[in-house]
Design a protein around this motif. Structure first.
Motif, PDB file in Angstrom:
ATOM      1  N   ASN A  79       0.831  -1.205   0.000  1.00  0.00           N
ATOM      2  CA  ASN A  79       0.000   0.000   0.000  1.00  0.00           C
ATOM      3  C   ASN A  79       0.862   1.250   0.000  1.00  0.00           C
ATOM      4  OD1 ASN A  79      -3.245  -0.048   0.584  1.00  0.00           O
ATOM      5  ND2 ASN A  79      -2.284  -1.994   1.043  1.00  0.00           N
ATOM      6  N   GLY A 134       1.089   4.033  -3.125  1.00  0.00           N
ATOM      7  CA  GLY A 134       0.915   5.468  -2.896  1.00  0.00           C
ATOM      8  C   GLY A 134       2.083   6.280  -3.417  1.00  0.00           C
ATOM      9  N   SER A 184     -12.112   2.813  -3.194  1.00  0.00           N
ATOM     10  CA  SER A 184     -11.360   3.119  -4.408  1.00  0.00           C
ATOM     11  C   SER A 184     -12.241   3.512  -5.585  1.00  0.00           C
ATOM     12  CB  SER A 184     -10.516   1.910  -4.813  1.00  0.00           C
ATOM     13  OG  SER A 184     -11.342   0.794  -5.126  1.00  0.00           O
ATOM     14  N   ASN A 214      -6.941   6.479   4.239  1.00  0.00           N
ATOM     15  CA  ASN A 214      -7.132   5.044   4.044  1.00  0.00           C
ATOM     16  C   ASN A 214      -5.796   4.322   3.920  1.00  0.00           C
ATOM     17  OD1 ASN A 214      -7.568   2.858   1.485  1.00  0.00           O
ATOM     18  ND2 ASN A 214      -8.903   2.611   3.257  1.00  0.00           N
ATOM     19  N   THR A 215      -4.886   4.862   3.125  1.00  0.00           N
ATOM     20  CA  THR A 215      -3.572   4.242   2.957  1.00  0.00           C
ATOM     21  C   THR A 215      -2.798   4.255   4.263  1.00  0.00           C
ATOM     22  OG1 THR A 215      -3.493   4.903   0.630  1.00  0.00           O
ATOM     23  CG2 THR A 215      -1.402   4.369   1.688  1.00  0.00           C
ATOM     24  N   VAL A 219      -1.122   1.081   6.259  1.00  0.00           N
ATOM     25  CA  VAL A 219       0.328   1.033   6.440  1.00  0.00           C
ATOM     26  C   VAL A 219       0.696   0.963   7.923  1.00  0.00           C
ATOM     27  CG1 VAL A 219       2.472   2.336   6.140  1.00  0.00           C
ATOM     28  CG2 VAL A 219       0.833   2.172   4.255  1.00  0.00           C
ATOM     29  N   SER A 235     -11.797   1.636   6.697  1.00  0.00           N
ATOM     30  CA  SER A 235     -10.385   1.293   6.752  1.00  0.00           C
ATOM     31  C   SER A 235     -10.098   0.342   7.913  1.00  0.00           C
ATOM     32  CB  SER A 235      -9.534   2.559   6.880  1.00  0.00           C
ATOM     33  OG  SER A 235      -9.743   3.427   5.788  1.00  0.00           O
TER      34      SER A 235
END
Length: 408
Positions: free
Chosen positions: A143, A147, A227, A252-253, A257, A314
């Motif tokens: 992820n 990004g 997404s 969200n990312t 992470v 998330s």
């Protein structure tokens, strides 16, 4: 198994995964513009070609996973990287739909095959109790890589030139070659012998396993909500500013992470995994409900509700990924990890292929009632994972997994 025997292999796999996903971020950000402006295809041709390639890729995972079980996963995983690199390097010469379709199908087979073969590789270089943690670590890393790649692609997108779009595709090809070189540093692992009398395609006969993978695919609609549907919902149905979408995607990312590995700490075994999946379903219900409430409100209220909804979804993703990884590994026999990973991806992919149609109908056309209906469906699927997991445990012996054998 000695812990230091796999520390190196897992590290190389992690770096290779990061490199390829940076390349994939570059590719995804610019591929549609490359195929339409550089290759010269229409948007509809690219869309139909990608759809056909996706189907071929989904179908390839099971047989490639079965091959990995027989010959060992390391070499085959390296080969999937080479296949994808070849497709990328040839894309600039694809000036007809037939050539484009051939290459994009080759790339999809390499990508989907890598998922199944990579799962088998994780199973052979990781301790049985650590496979979900390793897979979750890889998800966090990938992820982050996606990004970074997508952000870096912004330079080429801003230049809006044939050279820039072509370089994005070629850079993705180079990332696969770099990954292949890193993967060659992982020692070969011996395949686990198939027990006498075991059917060749036993994963496709394992009804509870397939049922669980289908349910995980449905719960996985929440990935596509963020997404695919969130951008359209924000722009066309809420008063939130458009730039807020970038912030939501970053959130969200960041959640994945920062917290994906931590989410696996208590998921140890199939039954705890089913609890994680149940929680993911209820978080999806809460997230969908909050997102539905964002329409018809002022810009500050809409922005706040969208943020809360994304945080809920998330968080659900964390439990879904941890539970699905644990289910896919622990319910698979050691001699058929690749085949079972392919079957899991096949069932999950078949369901997720319907996500664009289902989600646009429910969320964008039906509006608030559709969002609530989607959330209820995901919550019910989460609830169903517990009895299905108990069924799966009743239908198989689960001996202590054999430790990986590094052979070279």
């Amino acid at each position: 198994m000695r812990v230091d025997a796999t520390r190196g292999p897992v590290r190389f796999l992690t770096i290779a995964s990061f490199v390829t996903t940076v390349g994939s971020g570059l590719y995804l950000a610019g591929s549609m513009l490359f195929f339409t402006r550089v290759v010269g295809l229409s948007v509809s041709a690219v869309g139909s070609g990608l759809a056909l390639a996706t189907v071929a890729g989904i179908l390839s995972g099971l047989p490639l996973g079965a091959v990995a079980d027989r010959v060992g996963p390391r070499g085959l995983y390296v080969a999937t990287q080479g296949v994808q690199a070849t497709a990328m390097f040839l894309f600039p010469m694809a000036h007809s739909f037939a050539v484009f379709l051939t290459l994009v199908t080759v790339a999809a087979v390499g990508q989907r095959g890598a998922q199944a073969v990579g799962g088998a590789l994780i199973a052979r270089i990781s301790e049985p109790g650590e496979r979900t943690r390793v897979r979750s670590h890889l998800r966090a890393v990938t992820n982050l890589g996606m990004g970074i790649g997508a952000a870096a692609a912004g330079i080429a997108l801003q230049l809006d030139s044939t050279t820039g779009y072509t370089l994005l595709i070629l850079a993705n090809g180079l990332s696969f070659l770099a990954a292949a070189g890193l993967l060659l540093k992982i020692p070969s692992v011996a395949p686990v012998p198939r027990p006498p009398g075991a059917p060749r395609m036993e994963a496709m006969r394992d009804k509870p396993y397939l049922a669980l993978s289908l349910l995980c695919g449905v719960i996985g609609f929440q990935y596509d909500v963020v997404s695919l549907i969130l951008p359209l919902w924000l722009v066309s149905h809420t008063a939130a500013p458009r730039w807020w979408l970038s912030a939501l995607l970053v959130v969200n990312t960041a959640v994945v992470v920062l917290f994906q590995v931590r989410a696996t700490r208590w998921v140890r075994g199939p039954l705890p995994a089913s609890i994680a999946l149940r929680g993911a379903g209820f978080l999806a219900l809460a997230g969908c409900t909050v997102l539905a409430l964002a329409t018809g409100t002022s810009a500050p209220v809409a922005a706040t509700l969208l943020l809360v909804g994304v945080l809920l979804l998330s968080s659900g993703e964390l439990g879904l990924a941890a539970g699905a990884f644990e289910i896919s590994f622990t319910l698979a026999p050691e001699h058929a990890q690749g085949q079972y990973q392919g079957a899991f991806n096949l069932a999950d992919g078949a369901v997720r292929a319907a996500a664009p149609v289902v989600l646009t109908t429910l969320c964008l056309q039906w509006g608030r009632p559709g969002w609530v209906a989607l959330g209820l469906a995901l919550a019910l699927c989460g609830l169903a994972t517990r009895p299905l997991t108990r069924w799966a445990l009743r239908t198989r012996p689960l001996p202590a997994p054999e430790a990986p054998a590094l052979v070279g």
